[in-house]
Design a protein around this motif. Sequence first.
Motif, PDB file in Angstrom:
ATOM      1  N   ASP A 285      13.293  -1.689  12.190  1.00 27.24           N
ATOM      2  CA  ASP A 285      12.737  -0.952  11.046  1.00 27.24           C
ATOM      3  C   ASP A 285      13.154  -1.604   9.732  1.00 27.24           C
ATOM      4  N   GLN A 286      14.405  -1.993   9.656  1.00 27.64           N
ATOM      5  CA  GLN A 286      14.905  -2.618   8.430  1.00 27.64           C
ATOM      6  C   GLN A 286      14.216  -3.956   8.185  1.00 27.64           C
ATOM      7  N   VAL A 287      14.007  -4.715   9.265  1.00 28.45           N
ATOM      8  CA  VAL A 287      13.301  -5.995   9.124  1.00 28.45           C
ATOM      9  C   VAL A 287      11.873  -5.757   8.648  1.00 28.45           C
TER      10      VAL A 287
ATOM     11  N   LYS B  46       7.790  -5.802   4.468  1.00 31.55           N
ATOM     12  CA  LYS B  46       6.806  -5.051   3.685  1.00 31.55           C
ATOM     13  C   LYS B  46       7.089  -5.174   2.190  1.00 31.55           C
ATOM     14  N   VAL B  47       8.373  -5.069   1.836  1.00 30.24           N
ATOM     15  CA  VAL B  47       8.745  -5.167   0.425  1.00 30.24           C
ATOM     16  C   VAL B  47       8.450  -6.564  -0.105  1.00 30.24           C
ATOM     17  N   VAL B  48       8.824  -7.589   0.678  1.00 35.00           N
ATOM     18  CA  VAL B  48       8.573  -8.971   0.242  1.00 35.00           C
ATOM     19  C   VAL B  48       7.075  -9.220   0.074  1.00 35.00           C
ATOM     20  N   GLN B  49       6.284  -8.725   1.055  1.00 36.45           N
ATOM     21  CA  GLN B  49       4.832  -8.887   0.957  1.00 36.45           C
ATOM     22  C   GLN B  49       4.290  -8.151  -0.258  1.00 36.45           C
ATOM     23  N   GLY B  50       4.832  -6.947  -0.492  1.00 39.09           N
ATOM     24  CA  GLY B  50       4.402  -6.187  -1.657  1.00 39.09           C
ATOM     25  C   GLY B  50       4.759  -6.874  -2.957  1.00 39.09           C
ATOM     26  N   GLN B  51       5.948  -7.471  -3.020  1.00 39.72           N
ATOM     27  CA  GLN B  51       6.361  -8.193  -4.221  1.00 39.72           C
ATOM     28  C   GLN B  51       5.474  -9.404  -4.462  1.00 39.72           C
TER      29      GLN B  51
ATOM     30  N   LEU C 100       1.790   2.210  -3.117  1.00 39.34           N
ATOM     31  CA  LEU C 100       2.624   3.411  -3.014  1.00 39.34           C
ATOM     32  C   LEU C 100       1.817   4.656  -2.694  1.00 39.34           C
ATOM     33  N   ASP C 101       0.474   4.565  -2.778  1.00 38.25           N
ATOM     34  CA  ASP C 101      -0.396   5.725  -2.639  1.00 38.25           C
ATOM     35  C   ASP C 101       0.024   6.803  -3.634  1.00 38.25           C
ATOM     36  N   CYS C 102       0.235   6.367  -4.878  1.00 40.46           N
ATOM     37  CA  CYS C 102       0.695   7.249  -5.944  1.00 40.46           C
ATOM     38  C   CYS C 102      -0.146   7.017  -7.192  1.00 40.46           C
ATOM     39  N   ALA C 103       0.083   7.866  -8.184  1.00 38.36           N
ATOM     40  CA  ALA C 103      -0.517   7.640  -9.499  1.00 38.36           C
ATOM     41  C   ALA C 103       0.479   6.871 -10.353  1.00 38.36           C
ATOM     42  N   VAL C 104       0.002   5.837 -11.050  1.00 35.73           N
ATOM     43  CA  VAL C 104       0.873   4.965 -11.850  1.00 35.73           C
ATOM     44  C   VAL C 104       0.257   4.792 -13.233  1.00 35.73           C
TER      45      VAL C 104
ATOM     46  N   SER D 220       3.980   8.787 -10.239  1.00 37.18           N
ATOM     47  CA  SER D 220       3.940  10.187  -9.806  1.00 37.18           C
ATOM     48  C   SER D 220       3.601  10.241  -8.324  1.00 37.18           C
ATOM     49  N   SER D 221       4.428  10.941  -7.552  1.00 36.34           N
ATOM     50  CA  SER D 221       4.226  11.017  -6.101  1.00 36.34           C
ATOM     51  C   SER D 221       4.526  12.433  -5.621  1.00 36.34           C
ATOM     52  N   ALA D 222       3.987  12.768  -4.458  1.00 35.73           N
ATOM     53  CA  ALA D 222       4.224  14.096  -3.907  1.00 35.73           C
ATOM     54  C   ALA D 222       5.691  14.287  -3.549  1.00 35.73           C
ATOM     55  N   ASN D 223       6.343  13.215  -3.054  1.00 32.71           N
ATOM     56  CA  ASN D 223       7.743  13.262  -2.654  1.00 32.71           C
ATOM     57  C   ASN D 223       8.504  12.137  -3.338  1.00 32.71           C
ATOM     58  N   PRO D 224       9.836  12.254  -3.445  1.00 34.22           N
ATOM     59  CA  PRO D 224      10.617  11.157  -4.040  1.00 34.22           C
ATOM     60  C   PRO D 224      10.378   9.847  -3.297  1.00 34.22           C
ATOM     61  N   LEU D 225      10.419   8.741  -4.030  1.00 35.47           N
ATOM     62  CA  LEU D 225      10.180   7.423  -3.444  1.00 35.47           C
ATOM     63  C   LEU D 225      11.307   7.043  -2.490  1.00 35.47           C
ATOM     64  N   ASP D 226      10.958   6.343  -1.390  1.00 36.13           N
ATOM     65  CA  ASP D 226      11.996   5.866  -0.480  1.00 36.13           C
ATOM     66  C   ASP D 226      12.548   4.535  -0.988  1.00 36.13           C
ATOM     67  N   ALA D 227      13.482   3.969  -0.225  1.00 31.84           N
ATOM     68  CA  ALA D 227      14.173   2.762  -0.680  1.00 31.84           C
ATOM     69  C   ALA D 227      13.215   1.601  -0.912  1.00 31.84           C
ATOM     70  N   GLY D 228      12.310   1.389   0.038  1.00 31.45           N
ATOM     71  CA  GLY D 228      11.357   0.285  -0.104  1.00 31.45           C
ATOM     72  C   GLY D 228      10.444   0.469  -1.300  1.00 31.45           C
ATOM     73  N   GLU D 229       9.998   1.699  -1.519  1.00 26.16           N
ATOM     74  CA  GLU D 229       9.114   1.982  -2.657  1.00 26.16           C
ATOM     75  C   GLU D 229       9.847   1.785  -3.980  1.00 26.16           C
ATOM     76  N   ARG D 230      11.124   2.150  -4.001  1.00 29.52           N
ATOM     77  CA  ARG D 230      11.913   1.943  -5.235  1.00 29.52           C
ATOM     78  C   ARG D 230      12.090   0.460  -5.525  1.00 29.52           C
ATOM     79  N   LEU D 231      12.213  -0.348  -4.474  1.00 30.86           N
ATOM     80  CA  LEU D 231      12.324  -1.793  -4.681  1.00 30.86           C
ATOM     81  C   LEU D 231      11.041  -2.354  -5.276  1.00 30.86           C
ATOM     82  N   LEU D 232       9.885  -1.872  -4.810  1.00 28.64           N
ATOM     83  CA  LEU D 232       8.609  -2.323  -5.360  1.00 28.64           C
ATOM     84  C   LEU D 232       8.472  -1.932  -6.827  1.00 28.64           C
TER      85      LEU D 232
END
Length: 514
Positions: free
Chosen positions: A128-130, A135-140, A163-167, A234-246
């Motif tokens: 999962d961590q890999v 995913k984060v690297v690809q997103g970056q 992120l499937d969020c509003a930005v 803006s998201s329905a739930n707090p961002l997870d670690a990967g989303e915060r990195l993005l």
Amino acid sequence: MAMTVRRLIGVNDLALSLVAGRDGIDRVITWAHAIELTDPSPWLSGGELVMTTGLHLPESDDDQRDYVRRIVESGSAALAFDTGVRFQRVPDAVCAAADEYGIPVLAVSPSTPFIAISRAVIDEITADQVRLVQKVVQGQENLARVTMRGGIPALVDTLASALDCAVCVMDRSRVVLAEAGVDTAGVVERVQEQLDKDQKRRRGVSRVVVDDRGSLTIQQIPGADEKQGYLAVSSANPLDAGERLLVGHALALLSIELAKPARVIDAEQRLRTGVTQALLDSTLDVDPALLRYFGFAPDDSVVVAVFTDIGPALPAEHQLAAALDPQPYLMAGVRNGDGLAVVVHADGAGTELDRVYNRARTGLRRAINGGLGEPAPITNAGLSLQQALSAVRVAEANGHRLVGFDELGTFSLLLSTQPDTVLRSIANRWLGALQDYDAETGAKLVESLESFLHHNGHWEAAAAELGVHRHTLRGRMVRVAELTGRDLDSAHTRSEMWIALKARELLAQELPKR
């Protein structure tokens, strides 16, 4: 994909079976921990699969219930109970308590060592961590690539999609530079509220706000000397670690974009303006290399749009440019006017310019006007410009909206292409005497004539609209006939007067002079 109790049960080599707590079968396991203490809760931090042989499990049902309760209160994900050392099956009291509290209990076969379970959990966590890192690297990489091609608007669109969020991104003056996602207007409003609060408290604005509207992450975009703006997610739930990195990576890219030397940006904008003005002036040729620099080719078909009532030019240019990016565009001020002309590719121009118009209205917070010309060869863009000017003239005469040249009726089309001198001549010839009479007596002959013609000479309908008796309206029309020397029963006279009224209506609008 996270390791859950359901997935762990599905590992065939482990021969695990669910004996209680089915309601929690989709709980996420973050670690596997073998522990034989009567009260293991002090050594648990939450999310663990607690593994026990039951060596020190109390005998009484009440004590066994308390054992399960303490594991639940520690936040553990599940309990794995060995059935080959002290117990041949999981005690009934443990199962009953697990069902009550909703924590899964797995029966471990005597042939399955705890180390095998731990390895299965740890391997999946590592995988999962890999996957998260990939995913984060690809997103970056995606964020960096689109930013190079399309600037801040493309970056915001890609981040919102990832992120499937509003930005949204604002500059230091709180002008919206780019936005994407659902209900961006609501996000902007929430950010403005936080900025106002933090300004009063003299606090930094970078923070996460969670309320009944969801989670709102606001980050200041750093600059060399001071903050350059704000990034809000803006998201329905707090961002997870990967989303915060993005988000952090996007923040760095925004800082670079906003720190571009002002002189470079200004020089490019001047070049864009010069190319646009030359293109719209039919007597000038434009170097094909310059067209290609801005994403156009000499054989392209384009559409010209004109936007008016836009307020101060610089904020309007900023908003339109943000709405137009990343698609190729050219933009310049309308000569001798208060509007902006925009040139885009003809393919999909109607839909795209409608989106741009609405985003500009939202960003500028004012009701602007828009007119669209018909598709034309880029070498004849001046024709599409004249059509757009005609359409925007009608747009302002009929309320703030976006009007296409193909929507114009016969009268509007004929009159909107005429210079003001011609319109004034038409209006004065037919209405001058009536306007003078109204100014002297307050008789409202022009208004009455317009209502009479609008209702096709129906006395009752026109009188009702004006709020007068039909005999009063008849008297006014007699006076109109006397002052103009024309017979109002003549269809020709009525059409001439209707044209004069439309010309007067257009003259009442402050539009770009051609």
